[in-house]
Structure formats: structure tokens, C-alpha cells
Design a protein around this motif. Structure first.
Motif, mmCIF file in Angstrom:
data_model
loop_
_atom_site.group_PDB
_atom_site.id
_atom_site.type_symbol
_atom_site.label_atom_id
_atom_site.label_comp_id
_atom_site.label_asym_id
_atom_site.label_seq_id
_atom_site.Cartn_x
_atom_site.Cartn_y
_atom_site.Cartn_z
ATOM 1 N N LEU A 1 21.281 3.398 4.200
ATOM 2 C CA LEU A 1 20.252 4.095 3.564
ATOM 3 C C LEU A 1 19.188 2.942 3.090
ATOM 4 O O LEU A 1 18.599 3.739 3.068
ATOM 5 N N LEU A 2 19.850 2.787 2.229
ATOM 6 C CA LEU A 2 18.326 2.120 1.219
ATOM 7 C C LEU A 2 18.122 0.444 2.128
ATOM 8 O O LEU A 2 16.512 0.548 1.469
ATOM 9 N N TRP A 3 18.193 -0.096 2.928
ATOM 10 C CA TRP A 3 18.125 -0.444 4.847
ATOM 11 C C TRP A 3 16.315 -0.027 4.641
ATOM 12 O O TRP A 3 15.120 -0.338 4.906
ATOM 13 N N SER A 4 16.516 1.657 5.404
ATOM 14 C CA SER A 4 15.879 1.751 5.492
ATOM 15 C C SER A 4 16.010 3.781 6.057
ATOM 16 O O SER A 4 17.179 3.712 5.841
ATOM 17 N N PRO B 1 12.859 -2.436 8.511
ATOM 18 C CA PRO B 1 13.259 -2.863 7.363
ATOM 19 C C PRO B 1 11.976 -1.996 6.163
ATOM 20 O O PRO B 1 10.950 -2.492 6.153
ATOM 21 N N GLU B 2 12.738 -1.181 5.278
ATOM 22 C CA GLU B 2 11.531 -0.614 4.407
ATOM 23 C C GLU B 2 10.633 -1.855 3.589
ATOM 24 O O GLU B 2 11.475 -2.051 3.017
ATOM 25 N N PRO B 3 9.554 -1.994 3.518
ATOM 26 C CA PRO B 3 9.131 -3.308 2.374
ATOM 27 C C PRO B 3 9.990 -2.834 0.748
ATOM 28 O O PRO B 3 9.558 -1.908 0.191
ATOM 29 N N ARG B 4 9.652 -3.965 0.175
ATOM 30 C CA ARG B 4 10.273 -3.374 -1.263
ATOM 31 C C ARG B 4 9.947 -5.044 -1.420
ATOM 32 O O ARG B 4 9.895 -6.785 -0.906
ATOM 33 N N PRO B 5 10.108 -4.758 -2.898
ATOM 34 C CA PRO B 5 8.937 -5.848 -3.906
ATOM 35 C C PRO B 5 10.138 -7.676 -3.533
ATOM 36 O O PRO B 5 11.522 -7.227 -3.829
ATOM 37 N N ASP C 1 24.612 -9.791 -11.685
ATOM 38 C CA ASP C 1 24.981 -9.071 -10.925
ATOM 39 C C ASP C 1 23.885 -8.705 -10.059
ATOM 40 O O ASP C 1 23.576 -7.750 -10.214
ATOM 41 N N PHE C 2 24.009 -9.173 -8.246
ATOM 42 C CA PHE C 2 23.146 -7.873 -7.216
ATOM 43 C C PHE C 2 24.069 -7.304 -6.846
ATOM 44 O O PHE C 2 23.429 -7.057 -5.707
ATOM 45 N N SER C 3 25.642 -7.240 -7.092
ATOM 46 C CA SER C 3 26.653 -5.850 -6.356
ATOM 47 C C SER C 3 25.776 -4.869 -5.772
ATOM 48 O O SER C 3 25.519 -4.646 -4.635
ATOM 49 N N GLU C 4 24.544 -4.234 -7.212
ATOM 50 C CA GLU C 4 24.144 -2.953 -6.788
ATOM 51 C C GLU C 4 23.012 -3.312 -5.673
ATOM 52 O O GLU C 4 22.226 -1.759 -5.506
ATOM 53 N N HIS C 5 22.654 -4.339 -5.666
ATOM 54 C CA HIS C 5 21.244 -5.038 -4.975
ATOM 55 C C HIS C 5 21.111 -4.467 -3.316
ATOM 56 O O HIS C 5 22.118 -4.657 -2.749
ATOM 57 N N PRO C 6 19.732 -3.921 -2.674
ATOM 58 C CA PRO C 6 20.244 -3.356 -1.316
ATOM 59 C C PRO C 6 20.067 -4.794 -0.841
ATOM 60 O O PRO C 6 20.872 -4.772 0.490
#
Length: 867
Positions: free
Chosen positions: A424-427, A342-346, A370-375
Motif C-alpha cells: 500500500l505504501l509502495w503505490s 513506486p510512487e516518488p518519495r523523498p 528504528d526504520f521499521s515503519e518506513h516504507p
């Protein structure tokens, strides 16, 4: 006529002694105040200046100049008072007391009969007169003193002196008065009295007051850790020195330094050495770190909202807290799109809610997000909670392994789109793979897609992925594509919410899909509540549509073939819903799915019946009820617009209707819509109904150029017109309805004034009172109409037939308020209470967000106080 004396009065009526003395005392106080108020003013101002230490901050010459002026002013004030002061005499007190009684009985008692004294009849009359005057004199009360001197003090100098003296008593010290003797000519050595000052200021978060060290004798001094000690040494340099072992300072100023400031970090000793010095043994009150703990596993609703209970405590109160979520990469199932690194995320950091008011030393709260839209939604994460206190001490829970709750999509096509979005958001290395997966979905669209628009939106996303795969993709473009995929998945999952029939059908399909996929009990319960809401909206839409068609065609009777349609009663639908839910709770999913299909078939075959309209039209009560319901809807619309305007005051980047969380009149998202309800789909049914009548009616949104205050005024005028034609005058119910409408009118007037003053929060409160009063008036009017129907012979049967013909598919009557079946048994079901709880949790969550403006948080706190 004889002279007026105290002896004559005392001889006639001995009970006047105390009223006369009290009156004389009041006159004495009155003359003292009126004569010596300048002297009192000068004395209070001088004392206030000395107690506040004005003499210590000015040069000696200025201090003595002020002292000379003060002495001259005091002498002048004393001379003024002695010139005007006179001790009141007993005769003056008698005169004032006599003037307060009718017919001056004391003067009459002092008189003697000079004419007709020899005449028995005349003497009898005189004695009767004297007796009557004696009775009146016996009722004499002391005359209060008049201490008003505003005519003598037009600039209110006495009040200035009193306020200055009160400030000196609170913030100054009486010991400072003696320091002025140091400035006397020829004074040598140290002055008598205190020659130093000190303060111990506790940290603000402790809530403890500042200690004036001059008032504390030598001994034990307890102060919180981190207290600021401030010392000032006066007089000859070196006469007083300081020694302390509480600060742990490495750079120590000279012991004779006149100004000393240091922080208490440990227990020890503070000593002021020299004449008048003191020594304190300082005991530090330790500041304990906060504590925080998670009370249970996170709970997630079917729509993805997370609730995490926790508790926190601190000896002085918890200042803030946060929850940190980190990806548990070891626990992730590395398959498909998650195979690549995965790409690094904070870290995902969310502030914890804290109590708005009251004690924060120990409390329990729920983190609602609501964390539904978080990667990382629906992926393994580790969560830890952190609490902070005022001393910046922290407490952190040990990392807890959970699956970050997110919304579950039961539609297979929506679930596939969400999985592609996750990859897509993973990498960004998954761009090619994501495009291939989405292209495979669109291979045979007729078997998958229900709308051509959804297919076109997905193909547009695929084209953008192909372009970015060749030329690269920035973070901004990736996030924009992720938002497009999220919106498309919601549309595929929920369908077109503007169409009630489609929404009901989609709710049924989602529930069936959840049953097949083995969803949790909480998710099934949430979907069941959504099905109930969608079904009720669909029935209301059917009822309104049938009524409009009947009015357009001029039909008054039943149309169509009754044998080919079905009419459901409210009990039928309620029993079927309860039966489905009971089967699901018992785990009998196959039977529940069969019952759900039967319900869907019944809803498709249902028709709406309309009442007979040939019975003489509406009664005056029905017309009044319809007008009041229209006024109530318009008032609700104005209140919604005022709330949206209040929201946009706190979001300067928002345009009309684009604030986050901005909702339209029908409860839908208002983004991209104007507040007047002219564009977009945010205009509710209430507005549509209003626009069918007079376009100039208030609240219909037909005047986009008019201010909301003008529309509020127009709505108040309309209510006043309706009051004039309200039936039932003289009846208890009619009078109660009129009283309620009067209160509604006053509340509307208050809302109008608040709107013109740009006080949106106050206007919303007044509009809420107006709506509540309108509802009370409508209830009273409905009671009056029911009484009239019961008292009219033969009318009950006609009304019963008419109401029976005017039932909707649930067997409910179409209410005059414009909302079908508002008073039926389904009006307050479990779903309504659940929605109310959800709304209260959302208000509580927003009110605890410190990033929101204080005015908005104050408004939310007032909502919590009310409900």
C-alpha cells in the motif's frame, strides 16, 4: 605612674620591634585607603572611559565638559584626602598593639613601682608581675589593618570604578588614552600616537581569539581563512590610505575611506600607508574539509533497531552530519505488490549524532535509529553519510548498498499484514490488490485468528480500502491506514502484553517460528532475551495471584494436591534456558525446539506455593520493611510523573500523557493516559497494591486534584512516621538504616521545594537521591533482621521452614520489597545488562538530537554523566 614610651618597651623586650613596625605599616595603609579612596575612584573611572574610547564617540564639547568635571572631582577628592590623612605615630601603633593583648602588658611594662618599693616582698611581687607581663608581650603578633570603608562609601562607588577599569583592561587599549590629545585646542595635523585601529576576527567555529592589530608589529600575520579584518582610520581624510591583496574584492572602496571591512580569502599583503602606518604579510591558515567514513555494516536487532558505526574528523571540529538513504530500485525484487512503479518519495535523511561535549575534531559514534515503519524497511537502499564543518564545507561517503534494516515478523499472519502494508505504501495503485489479499486472509478466521477483536480490526481496514478504491485516497488517509495495519501486526506478533501468560506464550511461539524460518543469530538472541523477560513476568504474576487468593480465602497452609502440580526451582529454569540457547548456538535447532516445548509444558503445569501464616504474624522488622517498600514504590511513581511533566514541557502539542516516548509507571506506553494513573492501562501493580490500603496514602493517585509537590510532602510525612516506629535502635544496622532514612527525608524535602519552584529537572535528581537512600535503609534493615534471626535460638529453623513454604515457582523468596526474588542469582543476568546498554544507547541518541530543547538535552547529559 610613669609615662608610656617606646624606649621603655624596647628596653624591657627587644623582640617587639617587628610586630610594632608591621602594625604601624597596617595603620598607614588603613589611613591611606580611608583618605584617598575618592581620588582612586575618580582616576579609575577616567582611565576606563579613555581606554574604552569614549572620547572617540562623543563630540568635542561633551568630551571637554566631562574632562573639566573630572578635574574638579579629582581636585575635590585630593583635598578630601589631604585633609583627613595623618601619618600614625609610634605611640599610636604601640597603643593598638597593646590593646590586642590581654591585660595590656606593654602598658604594664612601662609602669614603675611607686608604693612599697622599699619592701622586699612587695618588690618581689612587682618583679614577678613584670616578668609575667613580659611573657605575654613576647607573644605579641602584628595587628592587621582594617581596610573596610563601607561606612564612608555606602553606594559602593569604588567597586563600580574597579569593575569599569577591569572591563577596559580586557576589551580596551591603553593606546586609546592618547587619542584625547587630538581634541586639544590648536592641535593641528595628525595627533601623536596611534591614529588608526584594526582588528582581525577569526571565524567563531575556529575558537581563536580576536587579534588587535595595533599590538602587532609589521611582519608575518597568520589568520584562518574567512577572518574578518576591521580597520578604522582617524584624523584628516587622506592622511592614511589602505592597500590589500587578501580579500579578492571586485568592488573596492576608496583607499582613504575611514572605515574598512573585508574578509581574508587568500594569502597576500595588508598595508596602512601614511604616518604611523604598518605592513603585514598575511599567511592564510587553510580550513581543511571534514572527513567521514563508515566503520562497518549496519547491525539490526530483532526488533528492527539499526546501529551504523561511523567516524568523522575535522581540523576545527565537525559541526553536524546526516545520513541519506535512497531507494535502490534496480536491486529491488519486483514481484507481487512491487511490480508496479513506486510512487516518488523523498530521500530518507537522518541527523548523525555528535559528541555532546569535548573535542569534535575526531570521534567515533553510532547512528541508532528504528526504520521499521518506513516504507523502505527491509528493501535495498543506498546510504551515504555527510559531515559539515563550521565553514559549511562537506564530506560525503560513497553510496553503500545495504538492505534498510527493519523489524522482522515471525508470526505468519503478522508478516502477511506487514507485506500488505508495504504494498500500500509502495503505490496507491495496489489498493485493490491489498484489499483482496487481506480478504483472503480472513476467509477462514477460526484457523488463523486468535482473537475476534483482531479479525474485526482487519475487516474494518478492508472496508476502508474498498471505499478508497472507488473514491480515491489522499496521502493522509493512506498513512492512517498504514498506521492501523502496523498496530494490528504488532498485536498479532506480540499478543496482549497486559496478560503475562499470553506474552510468555507468544514469546515462545515467536522463538519457535524464528527457529523454523532460519532467523539470524542476533534475532534469535533477542527473542531469547524476550522469552526470559516474559517468563519472569509470568512467574511474578502467578506469585501475586496466589498470594491474593490465599489472603481472600483466609488460608494459611498449602492448598491443592501437590502430586498434581509441579514446583520448579530457579536453577531448573536457568539450566533449561541455558540449554535451549546452547542448542541454538550449536545449530541443533530441532533439539532446541523440542526443549522449548518441554519448557512450555512445565510452565503450564507449574503451581505457586505459599508459606505458613500461622506463626504469629509479621515481626516489627518485616512490617517496617513492607512500609518502606511501599514508600519506595510511591517515590518511584512521583519521579515518573515528574519526568513525564518535564517531557511535556518540550512538546506543547501534547495533552496529558500523550508525549512521544511518554511511559507509564510500569514502563508501558503512556499515550492517552493521565499522569495520575486513573484511566487506561498505564497504572502499574505498584499503584494497585497501594490502593488496596488507605486511599489517602501519598502516591496512590487517589487525589488527581492535588499537585505533585503536595503528594511529595505527604510522602515525606509518611516516611517521618515510619522512622518513629523503626526497630533496632542502638544497633549498628538500625542506626545505619535511620541515617539513610534521614538522607531520604532531606532529599524528599529538596524535591518538594524544587517542584514548588517548577524546577522539574532538579526535582528528579533529588527524587533519585531519595530512592537510593531508601534502598540503603532497606538493606541495612534487612541486615539487622538477619542478625536478629541468627542470635535467636530455635528461630532459624522456623524461619527456614517459613521461607521454604513461601517460595515462588523458581524457588525464590518473595521479598519484602514487593518484587519477588530481587536478591536472587537471576537479579543481574545478561539480559539485565543488555537492557541497561540499550537504555544508555537510547539516552545518548536522544541527547545528540539538535531538534530537542536545550533543557531536555541538558537533563539527558546529566544522566550520561551520572551513569
Amino acid at each position: 605612674m610613669a609615662s608610656f614610651s617606646r624606649h621603655d618597651v624596647a628596653r624591657s623586650l627587644k623582640g617587639l620591634r617587628w610586630p610594632l613596625r608591621l602594625t604601624w605599616s597596617g595603620m598607614l595603609a588603613e589611613r591611606v585607603v580611608q583618605s584617598f579612596w575618592p581620588l582612586t575612584t575618580v582616576v579609575l573611572l577616567v582611565l576606563a572611559s579613555l581606554m574604552l574610547g569614549l572620547q572617540d564617540s562623543l563630540v568635542v564639547e561633551v568630551v571637554w565638559s566631562i574632562a573639566v568635571l573630572s578635574l574638579l572631582a579629582g581636585a575635590a577628592a585630593l583635598f578630601y584626602g589631604l585633609q583627613r590623612f595623618r601619618v600614625p605615630s609610634g605611640a599610636e601603633a604601640m597603643t593598638r598593639l597593646d590593646s590586642s593583648l590581654p591585660d595590656r602588658p606593654l602598658q604594664a611594662l612601662a609602669d614603675t613601682q611607686t608604693i612599697g618599693a622599699e619592701d622586699a616582698a612587695s618588690s618581689a611581687v612587682w618583679r614577678a608581675h613584670q616578668a609575667r607581663m613580659a611573657e605575654r608581650a613576647a607573644k605579641a603578633q602584628p595587628v592587621p589593618a582594617d581596610l573596610r570603608i563601607s561606612a564612608r562609601d555606602p553606594y559602593a562607588l569604588r567597586y563600580i570604578a574597579v569593575i569599569a577599569f577591569a572591563v577596559a583592561l580586557i576589551f580596551g587599549s591603553i593606546w586609546r588614552v592618547g587619542s584625547v590629545t587630538e581634541m586639544a585646542p590648536g592641535a593641528g595635523g595628525l595627533a601623536s600616537g596611534p591614529v588608526w585601529e584594526g582588528w582581525a576576527e577569526s571565524p567563531r567555529y575556529t575558537g581563536r581569539p580576536t587579534i588587535y592589530l595595533n599590538d602587532i608589529d609589521s611582519g608575518v600575520l597568520e589568520v584562518p581563512e574567512g577572518s574578518l579584518i576591521t580597520l578604522r582610520l582617524y584624523g584628516e581624510v587622506g592622511a592614511l590610505t589602505l592597500s590589500e591583496t587578501v580579500s579578492g574584492r571586485t568592488e573596492v572602496p576608496p583607499a582613504s575611506e575611514p572605515a574598512q571591512d573585508f574578509i581574508v580569502s587568500r594569502s597576500g599583503e595588508i598595508a596602512i600607508n601614511g604616518p604611523g602606518g604598518r605592513t603585514w604579510q598575511v599567511d592564510v591558515i587553510e580550513d581543511m574539509p571534514p572527513e567521514i567514513a563508515v566503520l562497518g555494516p549496519p547491525e539490526a536487532s530483532a526488533l528492527g533497531e539499526t546501529t551504523l558505526p561511523f567516524e568523522a574528523s575535522d581540523d576545527y571540529g565537525v559541526e553536524a552530519g546526516e545520513a541519506r538513504f535512497t531507494l535502490d530500485l534496480v536491486a529491488v525484487d519486483r514481484r507481487y505488490g512491487l511490480t508496479i512503479d513506486p510512487e516518488p518519495r523523498p530521500e530518507l535523511i537522518v541527523p548523525l549524532p555528535t559528541p555532546i561535549a569535548g573535542d569534535r575534531s575526531a570521534f567515533e559514534e553510532n547512528l541508532i535509529e528504528d526504520f521499521s515503519e518506513h516504507p523502505w524497511a527491509n528493501l535495498p537502499v543506498e546510504v551515504s553519510l555527510t559531515a559539515f564543518d563550521g565553514a559549511e564545507q562537506t564530506a560525503q561517503t560513497s553510496p553503500r548498498a545495504i538492505v534498510l534494516p527493519g523489524r522482522r515478523f515471525f508470526d505468519p499472519l503478522a508478516a502477511a499484514v506487514i507485506e500488505a502494508r508495504r504494498d500500500l505504501l509502495w503505490s496507491r495503485g495496489n489498493i485493490t490488490r491489498t484489499a483482496q489479499v487481506l480478504r483472503a486472509i480472513t476467509w477462514q478466521p477460526d484457523d488463523v485468528f486468535r482473537s475476534e477483536t483482531d479479525l474485526l480490526r482487519l475487516r474494518r481496514v478492508i472496508g476502508q480500502l474498498d471505499v478508497h478504491a472507488k473514491h480515491g485516497m489522499s496521502d493522509e488517509k493512506r498513512d492512517r491506514l498504514a498506521d492501523d495495519l502496523w498496530d494490528l501486526a504488532l498485536l498479532l506478533e506480540e499478543g496482549d502484553l497486559a496478560d503475562a501468560a499470553e506474552r510468555m506464550r507468544r514469546a515462545q511461539e515467536r522463538l519457535e517460528e524464528a527457529i523454523r524460518n532460519g532467523a539470524s543469530d542476533e534475532e534469535i538472541a533477542e527473542l531469547m532475551r524476550e522469552l526470559r523477560r516474559a517468563t519472569e513476568d509470568y512467574l511474578q504474576q502467578l506469585s501475586r495471584q496466589a498470594q491474593r487468593q490465599q489472603e481472600e480465602n483466609g488460608e494459611t497452609g498449602q492448598q491443592g494436591n501437590p502430586e498434581n502440580s509441579m514446583t520448579m526451582t530457579q536453577d531448573d529454569l536457568q539450566q533449561m534456558m541455558d540449554r535451549i540457547q546452547e542448542l541454538m548456538e550449536q545449530g541443533r535447532m530441532a533439539e532446541a525446539q523440542q526443549a522449548l516445548q518441554e519448557l512450555q509444558q512445565m510452565m503450564e503445569n507449574m503451581r505457586v506455593t505459599q508459606g505458613q501464616q500461622g506463626q504469629g504474624g509479621q515481626s516489627p522488622g518485616e512490617q517496617a520493611m513492607e512500609g518502606l517498600s511501599e514508600t519506595l514504590r510511591d517515590q518511584q511513581g512521583l519521579s515518573d510523573q515528574a519526568f513525564r511533566d518535564l517531557q511535556e514541557q518540550f512538546n506543547p502539542n501534547a495533552q496529558a500523557g500523550e508525549s512521544q516516548g511518554n511511559e507509564g509507571r510500569n514502563g508501558g506506553q503512556g499515550e492517552g493516559q493521565s499522569h495520575e494513573g486513573q484511566n487506561g492501562q498505564g497504572q502499574g501493580d505498584g499503584d494497585q497494591n497501594a490502593q488496596q490500603g488507605d486511599p489517602s496514602q501519598p502516591g496512590d493517585g487517589s487525589d488527581p486534584g492535588g499537585s505533585i509537590a503536595d503528594r511529595q510532602q505527604a510522602l515525606r510525612d509518611e516516611l517521618r512516621r515510619q522512622q518513629g516506629s523503626l526497630p533496632g535502635a542502638g544497633t549498628p544496622e538500625g542506626d545505619a538504616a535511620r541515617d539513610a532514612l534521614d538522607r531520604a527525608g532531606r532529599a524528599m524535602e529538596g524535591a518538594e521545594d524544587a517542584l514548588r519552584e517548577d524546577d522539574l529537572a532538579g526535582a528528579i535528581d533529588e527524587q533519585g537521591r531519595a530512592m537510593e537512600a531508601l534502598r540503603e535503609g532497606m538493606r541495612s534493615l534487612a541486615e539487622m533482621m538477619n542478625e536478629d534471626q541468627q542470635q535467636q535460638p530455635g528461630q532459624g529453623a522456623q524461619d527456614s521452614d517459613r521461607r521454604a513454604d513461601n517460595r515462588d515457582p523458581l524457588g525464590r523468596e518473595a521479598g519484602n520489597s514487593g518484587a519477588d526474588g530481587d536478591d536472587g542469582p537471576l537479579a543481574l543476568n545478561d539480559d539485565a545488562y543488555g537492557r541497561a546498554r540499550d537504555l544508555l544507547d537510547e539516552i545518548r541518541r536522544r541527547s545528540g538530537e539538535v531538534a530537542r530543547p536545550e533543557v531536555e538535552r541538558d537533563y539527558l547529559r546529566r544522566l550520561l554523566d551520572r551513569f
